[in-house]
Design a protein around this motif. Structure first.
Motif, mmCIF file in Angstrom:
data_model
loop_
_atom_site.group_PDB
_atom_site.id
_atom_site.type_symbol
_atom_site.label_atom_id
_atom_site.label_comp_id
_atom_site.label_asym_id
_atom_site.label_seq_id
_atom_site.Cartn_x
_atom_site.Cartn_y
_atom_site.Cartn_z
ATOM 1 N N LEU A 313 0.858 -1.286 0.054
ATOM 2 C CA LEU A 313 0.158 0.093 0.067
ATOM 3 C C LEU A 313 0.880 1.390 -0.146
ATOM 4 C CD1 LEU A 313 -3.203 0.893 0.237
ATOM 5 C CD2 LEU A 313 -2.506 1.270 2.381
ATOM 6 N N LEU A 315 4.076 1.580 -1.117
ATOM 7 C CA LEU A 315 4.633 1.812 -2.479
ATOM 8 C C LEU A 315 3.819 2.248 -3.542
ATOM 9 C CD1 LEU A 315 7.003 -1.321 -2.472
ATOM 10 C CD2 LEU A 315 7.784 0.865 -2.076
ATOM 11 N N ARG A 316 2.508 1.731 -3.457
ATOM 12 C CA ARG A 316 1.556 2.018 -4.449
ATOM 13 C C ARG A 316 1.218 3.510 -4.406
ATOM 14 N NH1 ARG A 316 1.106 -0.946 -9.351
ATOM 15 N NH2 ARG A 316 -0.995 -0.904 -9.454
ATOM 16 N N ASN A 317 1.241 3.989 -2.976
ATOM 17 C CA ASN A 317 0.813 5.528 -2.981
ATOM 18 C C ASN A 317 1.880 6.464 -2.971
ATOM 19 O OD1 ASN A 317 -2.045 6.016 -1.435
ATOM 20 N ND2 ASN A 317 -1.579 4.124 -1.362
ATOM 21 N N SER B 45 4.188 -4.895 -5.891
ATOM 22 C CA SER B 45 3.732 -3.429 -6.072
ATOM 23 C C SER B 45 4.081 -2.922 -7.287
ATOM 24 C CB SER B 45 4.542 -2.596 -4.925
ATOM 25 O OG SER B 45 5.818 -2.449 -5.187
ATOM 26 N N PHE B 106 -7.265 -4.932 5.084
ATOM 27 C CA PHE B 106 -7.353 -4.247 6.563
ATOM 28 C C PHE B 106 -8.646 -4.202 6.987
ATOM 29 C CE2 PHE B 106 -4.522 -2.150 3.406
ATOM 30 C CZ PHE B 106 -3.198 -2.437 3.830
ATOM 31 N N PHE B 117 -4.290 7.577 2.852
ATOM 32 C CA PHE B 117 -4.125 6.432 1.654
ATOM 33 C C PHE B 117 -5.066 6.572 0.617
ATOM 34 C CE2 PHE B 117 -0.908 5.311 4.878
ATOM 35 C CZ PHE B 117 0.048 5.030 4.245
ATOM 36 N N SER B 118 -4.691 6.309 -0.596
ATOM 37 C CA SER B 118 -5.596 6.033 -1.641
ATOM 38 C C SER B 118 -5.695 4.615 -1.766
ATOM 39 C CB SER B 118 -4.974 6.348 -3.022
ATOM 40 O OG SER B 118 -5.685 5.502 -3.866
ATOM 41 N N LEU B 119 -6.986 3.707 -1.242
ATOM 42 C CA LEU B 119 -6.932 2.365 -1.178
ATOM 43 C C LEU B 119 -7.183 1.734 -2.554
ATOM 44 C CD1 LEU B 119 -8.929 2.017 2.074
ATOM 45 C CD2 LEU B 119 -6.431 1.724 1.860
ATOM 46 N N ILE B 121 -5.590 0.805 -5.276
ATOM 47 C CA ILE B 121 -4.386 0.722 -5.863
ATOM 48 C C ILE B 121 -4.304 -0.244 -7.058
ATOM 49 C CG2 ILE B 121 -3.296 1.285 -3.823
ATOM 50 C CD1 ILE B 121 -2.488 -1.621 -3.130
ATOM 51 N N ILE B 123 -4.463 -3.531 -7.224
ATOM 52 C CA ILE B 123 -3.720 -4.838 -6.750
ATOM 53 C C ILE B 123 -4.909 -5.594 -6.028
ATOM 54 C CG2 ILE B 123 -1.885 -6.039 -5.939
ATOM 55 C CD1 ILE B 123 -0.219 -3.549 -6.474
ATOM 56 N N PHE B 125 -5.865 -7.390 -3.285
ATOM 57 C CA PHE B 125 -5.526 -7.764 -1.859
ATOM 58 C C PHE B 125 -6.003 -9.197 -1.476
ATOM 59 C CE2 PHE B 125 -4.907 -3.258 -1.257
ATOM 60 C CZ PHE B 125 -3.863 -3.176 -0.385
#
Lengths: 366, 255
Positions: A313, A315-317, B45, B106, B117-119, B121, B123, B125
């Motif tokens: 999370l 790294l992607r941010n 990532s 999470f 944070f931007s969730l 992303i 990818i 989870f």
């Protein structure tokens, strides 16, 4: 023997099935409203791109629920649920799943799915694991399970006591716990014997010694590089919680190691009654060398794997690798290193104690 | 000097004192292991499939742990074959476990932390959660299979005329001993990683119904149970392989 095994397997299967069926139909035990997903329909799906050029989609689904408890049991309701492709904090619901919902009692339209009901899943997993353990390693497996249950109870008790003190005495309480865990677990393996004495003392001393070295290093380095704020879920002082985690995390590995060495040295002494301190000490060291590496990796991988979701999370941010390391992986590495130190220390300690206590007397009178 | 550097130095000195020349393989193995895990995180990532990445790197990590430990090549090969088979079983297990448990990402407990944070992303989870469960079991699998293989090899060498049936029986006996302590290592390792979470549950007075449906709690419990399952599987697998290894390759005569 064969018949007995078959019989045991049948009992395990029946007990497991009963437990699974019970949790599938236990909605009446819940205070919260439980519902089962009857059908789902995708309403719309919108692409999105965040500030870091991550492409994702948000999907809104209409979920048809049938209430399974409360006065409104049997009622069918419609709820909307939005989930993303990555599903970091949300999820896609499927027909057949049971969920916990809130807001169903009121007349309001704010009915929200709180989350998946996971008890059936959990019971299936527990039953499968216990059954497999019992089938493969029989009686010793049962003992191991009992000792784990005892440890869980001690744990819960300790946290309760810790809370009574408002979290001020977390380190002393967990230090006492280390002693209790060690003595209980090792006594269950060896019974009340000299071996228990050797393995317990070695475990306790190595755990505290590695912890002491850790505190010393923290002191000397001025805690440089550590961000205690990064300790996850810390409701109280994160530093103390982290220290307690470090102390508890390594305990199992050290116990594993010192019981292994102790029982091997005990056997060695029985086969060679004339062995004195030095011979036993050296054999212990030799044996220890072989198990140090793999034991360190067990804990290292557990602590590292924990950090993966958060690190990804970060790294992607758009965080740099260095920042990600400092805020997500750093504490895991620290915990691994302190554990490794404890694991290394336990080898000479156990060997020396075994050499001293077993090598001292000639032969054993049984 | 930072905390990590200082601790690493302390560890290095202790290793030299206790293990002498084995320090190189133990410390070196640990560093290589760290590099591999770090690469897994970076690759995930960058967008590679988390589960496949974890599987491929998992095979390397297993090789690293097993062949860097001071076992002879044949025992090491048995241990590696057993570990790889167990990992294959695990991959087949974690996918349905994740599917039914929905353990990804999470929990509500992390809300505050995730604030900035931007969730979204891009990818999955779900796949990350499978990868994490798989990786966290690797060390325990390798350790158990090394212990099983070494103990059985010694048994075969000392008593070459053991019948096949007796070997299976002794395998269970040896396995029981190894399992008892291996479960402890796992149990405390996981509790040590998540003590804060358990204090959270008790401090905020989670009701039993909330607890046994909580995503984080169940994810953690599932991780421990899956690792225990995996470790247990090494017992019959190693025994089976050792029995066949003995007949095909005749360890005893080669000694």
């Amino acid at each position: 023997m064969k018949h007995k095994t078959v019989f045991q397997v049948i009992i395990l299967v029946i007990v497991s099935l009963a437990a699974i069926l019970l949790t599938r139909h236990d909605a009446f035990l819940y205070h919260d409203t439980v519902a089962q997903v009857q059908a789902t329909k995708v309403l719309h799906r919108t692409p999105s791109e965040d500030g870091f050029k991550n492409v994702d989609h948000s999907t809104t689904q209409s979920v048809t629920l049938r209430l399974l408890n409360t006065a409104q049991k049997g009622k069918i309701i419609q709820v909307q649920n939005t989930y993303t492709d990555s599903q970091a904090v949300d999820q896609n619901y499927r027909p057949g799943q049971q969920v916990l919902i809130s807001g169903a009692n009121k007349k309001s339209k704010n009915i929200v799915i709180q989350g998946l009901k996971r008890d059936t899943f959990m019971v299936i997993l527990i039953c499968a694991t216990i059954s497999l353990i019992l089938i493969i390693v029989h009686r010793r497996g049962l003992m191991a399970i009992l000792s784990l249950i005892a440890n869980v109870l001690l744990f819960i008790l300790a946290i309760q006591i810790e809370l009574l003190h408002n979290g001020k005495n977390i380190i002393p309480i967990f230090a006492i716990l280390v002693v209790l865990f060690t003595v209980c677990t090792i006594a269950l393996i060896f019974g009340l014997s000299q071996e228990t004495l050797i393995a317990s003392i070695a475990t306790i001393v190595s755990t505290f010694a590695s912890f002491g070295l850790f505190i010393l290093v923290l002191h000397l380095t001025g805690e440089k590089g550590i961000h205690y704020e990064a300790v996850e879920y810390a409701v109280q002082g994160p530093k103390n919680i982290f220290l307690a985690q470090v102390m508890i995390g390594v305990l199992g590995a050290i116990m594993d190691e010192s019981t292994d060495i102790t029982s091997a040295m005990y056997q060695l002494k029985q086969e060679n009654t004339d062995f004195k301190f030095l011979r036993i000490f050296k054999s212990g060291l030799n044996m220890g060398k072989q198990i140090i590496g793999p034991l360190i990796s067990i804990l290292f991988l557990i602590f590292m794997a924990d950090t993966i979701p958060m690190a990804v999370l970060y790294l992607r941010n758009g965080n740099s690798i260095a920042q990600t390391f400092n805020w997500t992986i750093y504490l895991g590495v620290v915990q691994s290193l302190v554990s490794a130190i404890g694991i290394v220390l336990a080898v000479p300690l156990t060997s020396a104690l075994a050499g001293r206590l077993l090598g001292g007397n000639h032969g054993r009178h049984n | 000097m930072g905390v990590i550097t200082s601790l690493a130095l302390v560890l290095l000195v202790l290793l030299i004192l206790v293990t002498g020349k084995d320090t190189f393989s133990i410390f070196g193995g640990l560093i290589l292991n760290f590099i591999l895990i770090f690469m897994v995180i970076i690759l995930i990532s960058l967008g590679t499939s988390p589960l496949i990445t974890a599987f491929i790197f998992g095979l390397m990590i297993l090789a690293l742990i097993i062949f860097f430990s001071p076992v002879d090549l044949k025992t090491g090969l048995v241990a590696y074959l057993v570990s790889v088979s167990v990992v294959l079983v695990l991959v087949a297990l974690v996918v349905p476990i994740q599917h039914f448990g929905q353990l990804q990402g999470f929990g509500n407990e992390s809300n505050e932390e995730l604030g900035g944070f931007s969730l979204l992303i891009g990818i999955s989870f779900q796949s990350i959660s499978c990868a994490a469960i798989l990786l966290s079991a690797l060390g325990a699998i390798a350790e158990a299979s090394i212990a099983m293989a070494s103990a059985l090899k010694e048994l075969i060498e000392q008593t070459p005329d053991l019948k096949r049936h007796d070997l299976y029986r002794d395998g269970v006996e040896i396995g029981g001993k190894i399992m008892g302590t291996a479960y402890n290592t796992l149990f405390f390792g996981f509790f040590g990683g998540y003590l804060a979470l358990f204090i959270w549950f008790i401090e905020l007075k989670y009701s039993p119904s909330l607890l046994i449906n909580d995503k984080l709690f169940i994810a953690e419990a599932a991780s421990v149970l899956v690792s225990m399952l995996a470790v247990t599987l090494t017992v019959p697998l190693t025994t089976f392989l050792m029995v066949h290894w003995r007949q095909k390759f005749q360890i005893v005569q080669n000694k």
